[in-house]
Structures are given as structure tokens and as C-alpha cells.
Design a protein around this motif. Structure first.
Motif, PDB file in Angstrom:
ATOM      1  N   GLY A   1       2.657   0.913   2.939  1.00 13.85           N
ATOM      2  CA  GLY A   1       3.342   1.676   1.904  1.00 13.85           C
ATOM      3  C   GLY A   1       4.001   0.787   0.869  1.00 13.85           C
ATOM      4  N   SER A   2       4.546  -0.346   1.295  1.00 11.24           N
ATOM      5  CA  SER A   2       5.223  -1.238   0.351  1.00 11.24           C
ATOM      6  C   SER A   2       4.241  -1.819  -0.656  1.00 11.24           C
ATOM      7  CB  SER A   2       5.927  -2.365   1.109  1.00 11.24           C
ATOM      8  OG  SER A   2       4.996  -3.145   1.850  1.00 11.24           O
TER       9      SER A   2
ATOM     10  N   ARG B   1       1.384  -0.374  -1.630  1.00 13.71           N
ATOM     11  CA  ARG B   1       1.011   0.716  -2.539  1.00 13.71           C
ATOM     12  C   ARG B   1       2.076   0.913  -3.606  1.00 13.71           C
ATOM     13  NH1 ARG B   1      -0.008   3.559   2.173  1.00 13.71           N
ATOM     14  NH2 ARG B   1       1.749   4.959   1.747  1.00 13.71           N
ATOM     15  N   ARG B   2       3.319   0.900  -3.187  1.00 17.53           N
ATOM     16  CA  ARG B   2       4.406   1.123  -4.147  1.00 17.53           C
ATOM     17  C   ARG B   2       4.469  -0.008  -5.177  1.00 17.53           C
ATOM     18  NH1 ARG B   2       6.691   3.197   0.597  1.00 17.53           N
ATOM     19  NH2 ARG B   2       7.645   1.202   1.167  1.00 17.53           N
ATOM     20  N   THR B   3       4.247  -1.225  -4.735  1.00 18.63           N
ATOM     21  CA  THR B   3       4.272  -2.360  -5.661  1.00 18.63           C
ATOM     22  C   THR B   3       3.150  -2.255  -6.685  1.00 18.63           C
ATOM     23  OG1 THR B   3       5.244  -3.843  -4.009  1.00 18.63           O
ATOM     24  CG2 THR B   3       4.061  -4.868  -5.838  1.00 18.63           C
TER      25      THR B   3
ATOM     26  N   THR C   1       1.630   0.303  -7.794  1.00 19.16           N
ATOM     27  CA  THR C   1       1.711   1.465  -8.690  1.00 19.16           C
ATOM     28  C   THR C   1       3.056   1.551  -9.392  1.00 19.16           C
ATOM     29  OG1 THR C   1       2.369   2.857  -6.803  1.00 19.16           O
ATOM     30  CG2 THR C   1       0.028   2.848  -7.399  1.00 19.16           C
ATOM     31  N   ASP C   2       3.862   0.514  -9.264  1.00 21.46           N
ATOM     32  CA  ASP C   2       5.196   0.499  -9.887  1.00 21.46           C
ATOM     33  C   ASP C   2       5.040   0.354 -11.407  1.00 21.46           C
ATOM     34  OD1 ASP C   2       7.749   0.043 -10.799  1.00 21.46           O
ATOM     35  OD2 ASP C   2       8.264  -1.400  -9.235  1.00 21.46           O
TER      36      ASP C   2
ATOM     37  N   LYS D   1       0.494  -7.306 -11.378  1.00 24.24           N
ATOM     38  CA  LYS D   1      -0.149  -6.570 -10.284  1.00 24.24           C
ATOM     39  C   LYS D   1      -1.596  -7.015 -10.101  1.00 24.24           C
ATOM     40  CE  LYS D   1       1.327  -2.640 -12.082  1.00 24.24           C
ATOM     41  NZ  LYS D   1       1.616  -1.186 -12.283  1.00 24.24           N
TER      42      LYS D   1
ATOM     43  N   SER E   1       0.667   8.867  -8.974  1.00 26.23           N
ATOM     44  CA  SER E   1       1.235   8.676  -7.644  1.00 26.23           C
ATOM     45  C   SER E   1       0.547   7.488  -6.988  1.00 26.23           C
ATOM     46  CB  SER E   1       1.059   9.929  -6.770  1.00 26.23           C
ATOM     47  OG  SER E   1      -0.287  10.046  -6.336  1.00 26.23           O
ATOM     48  N   GLU E   2       1.193   6.921  -5.981  1.00 29.93           N
ATOM     49  CA  GLU E   2       0.620   5.766  -5.298  1.00 29.93           C
ATOM     50  C   GLU E   2      -0.674   6.123  -4.576  1.00 29.93           C
ATOM     51  OE1 GLU E   2       3.017   5.400  -1.136  1.00 29.93           O
ATOM     52  OE2 GLU E   2       4.244   5.170  -2.945  1.00 29.93           O
ATOM     53  N   HIS E   3      -0.775   7.371  -4.108  1.00 23.85           N
ATOM     54  CA  HIS E   3      -1.991   7.776  -3.402  1.00 23.85           C
ATOM     55  C   HIS E   3      -3.167   7.966  -4.356  1.00 23.85           C
ATOM     56  CE1 HIS E   3      -0.133   8.029   0.524  1.00 23.85           C
ATOM     57  NE2 HIS E   3       0.869   8.710  -0.019  1.00 23.85           N
TER      58      HIS E   3
END
Length: 269
Positions: free
Chosen positions: A45-46, A48-50, A52-53, A61, A90-92
Motif C-alpha cells: 500500500g505504501s 501504491r500511495r507513493t 500515485t501521490d 516517481k 485513485s491508487e487502485h
């Protein structure tokens, strides 16, 4: 996926297409490497969040992705770096986009091998065969079973005669948790039709259609949509009115089809 994410994916897909064409049948290998990265993203999850930040520069990135994919082939690192440089709702959506292009790569490989139409037909036949096999569908959707076990079940179902592209798509559908197995196969069938520049009409009929009826239905739909239409027919005796047709988000009943046919004849006459 819609809005910003859909626009980001389409732009990268357009840039990726010449790469896939140049790769020929080797495009399947690119797709498999992309799936491996999707699985890594799904487990972090971390990360993915990075990736898509929106506050982080796209170049930063992209650089992170290239370091993570140091052992991957150049086109894989390039396309994933391109994807993470875009904006996502969204990250997904990012992981869905990478997987979508991985599936597109499998279809590009089948296309280069001259087997795209065969893969599309085999995927449809597989979804049709699973309609009455609830236990098999549950086994394929069982996330407590290992990926290897689900992939092995796909191999058992397909036997030795399936096209390589069909097997790769079905194995990915079995091990991915993003969609249900049959839903993924249907989606890839739509992608295959899009690659062949055809719409797909999913037809549910009370009885089997004759070849002449299939041809007439395809003609009506092609007249309505202005492009070639692939007609896939499933039989369900419970269908009211005898016929149900779905093209994308459009659901067309037999009455509407009759009106379309009348209009087409008037225009032609």
C-alpha cells in the motif's frame, strides 16, 4: 475507471502500441512482466500511495519505478514509468491501468501470431462453459487457494488444445483478484474485439440461432452502430421475449431490434 484515470491510461496506451507492434509475439513476455509489477504493487500500500501521490513530481516517481524494475526489459520499465508519471483518480486505478496494458500486450502477441480471433472465440466459449459450473467458478475465485493452484485448475480446464494467448489470459484472470474470473475473460474479449476494430454483442437467446439469424442480427447491429459487430450467443430458455442483446452499456430487446431493422430497410429502399 473514468475521468482523469481513463484519460491517463489512454494516452499511455497510444504510446505503447507501436512498442507492442514492434515486439511481435514477444509482447506476451512484456505483459507477464507487467503482471509481476502489478502483484508487487498490490502487496504494498505504501508503494501504491507513493506512485500515485499528486504532490510528487512525475519524474521522481518514474525514477523510482526504473530503480525497482532494473531487471525488467526496457519497454516494461518505460511504459510503467510513463504510467506513474500521469495523474490518477485513485491508487487502485494505477494498478488496474498496468494490468490493462499487460492484457493488451497478450492480445498484441496473439495478433502478431495470427491467433487473435481464435483467442477471442476460445475465451467466449470458456465463459459460456462456466455458466453452469458454479463449483468451478468458486474454486477459481477462492483467494485462500494459492495462485499456483488456481492457475493449474485453468490448465486442467483448457486442456492441451487452447491457444497460448487464451491460456495466458485465463491464467492471469485466475490469479488476479481485481475482477471475478468470468468478468475478466469477458472484459478481455471486449479488448480483443476492440483490437480487431469490432464491437461485441453479447446475445442471450431462448433458443439457438441459425447461421442466417446470426448474420441478420449482425447486419442490423452493424447498421445501427456503424461498425463491425462480433455476435456471441448464449442460450437461456428463461429469456423473456426470446432475445436479449447487450452491446457495451446498451441493452437492446427484440422489439428495438425489429424497429432498427425496419429503419434500415427503409433507408436502403
Amino acid at each position: 475507471m473514468r475521468g482523469t484515470s481513463r484519460g491517463s491510461l489512454q494516452g499511455v496506451a497510444d504510446r505503447f502500441e507501436p512498442v507492442l507492434v514492434a515486439a511481435g509475439t514477444d509482447a506476451a513476455g512484456l505483459g507477464e512482466e507487467m503482471f509481476s509489477f502489478v502483484d508487487a504493487l498490490e502487496s504494498s500500500g505504501s508503494l501504491r500511495r507513493t506512485l500515485t501521490d499528486p504532490s510528487l513530481p512525475g519524474e521522481a516517481k518514474a525514477g523510482l519505478v526504473r530503480s525497482l524494475l532494473r531487471g525488467a526489459r526496457g519497454p516494461v520499465a518505460d511504459v510503467v514509468a510513463d504510467l506513474v508519471s500521469q495523474r490518477w483518480s485513485s491508487e487502485h486505478d494505477l494498478t488496474e491501468g498496468i494490468e490493462e496494458l499487460g492484457l493488451w500486450a497478450l492480445l498484441a502477441s496473439a495478433d502478431a501470431a495470427g491467433e487473435l480471433e481464435r483467442v477471442e472465440e476460445e475465451l467466449f466459449q470458456l465463459t459460456r462453459a462456466l455458466v453452469s459450473e458454479r463449483a468451478v467458478r468458486q474454486a477459481l475465485a477462492d483467494t485462500t487457494a494459492s495462485s499456483e493452484r488456481r492457475a493449474a485448475l485453468v490448465d486442467q480446464i483448457l486442456g492441451a488444445g487452447a491457444a497460448d494467448g487464451t491460456r495466458r489470459v485465463a491464467r492471469r484472470a485466475a490469479v488476479s483478484d481485481r475482477r471475478r474470473f468470468v468478468e475478466t475473460l469477458t472484459h478481455v474479449g471486449d479488448l480483443a474485439a476492440a483490437r480487431r476494430r469490432r464491437l461485441v454483442a453479447s446475445v442471450t437467446s431462448r433458443t439457438e440461432l441459425t447461421p442466417a439469424q446470426r448474420d441478420r442480427l449482425a447486419s442490423i447491429l452493424e447498421g445501427a452502430y456503424g461498425t463491425q459487430v462480433q455476435v456471441n450467443v448464449s442460450v437461456d430458455p428463461a429469456v423473456l421475449g426470446g432475445l436479449r442483446v447487450q452491446v457495451g452499456a446498451d441493452v437492446v430487446d427484440a422489439t428495438v431490434l425489429s424497429r432498427l431493422d425496419d429503419a434500415r430497410r427503409r433507408l436502403a429502399g
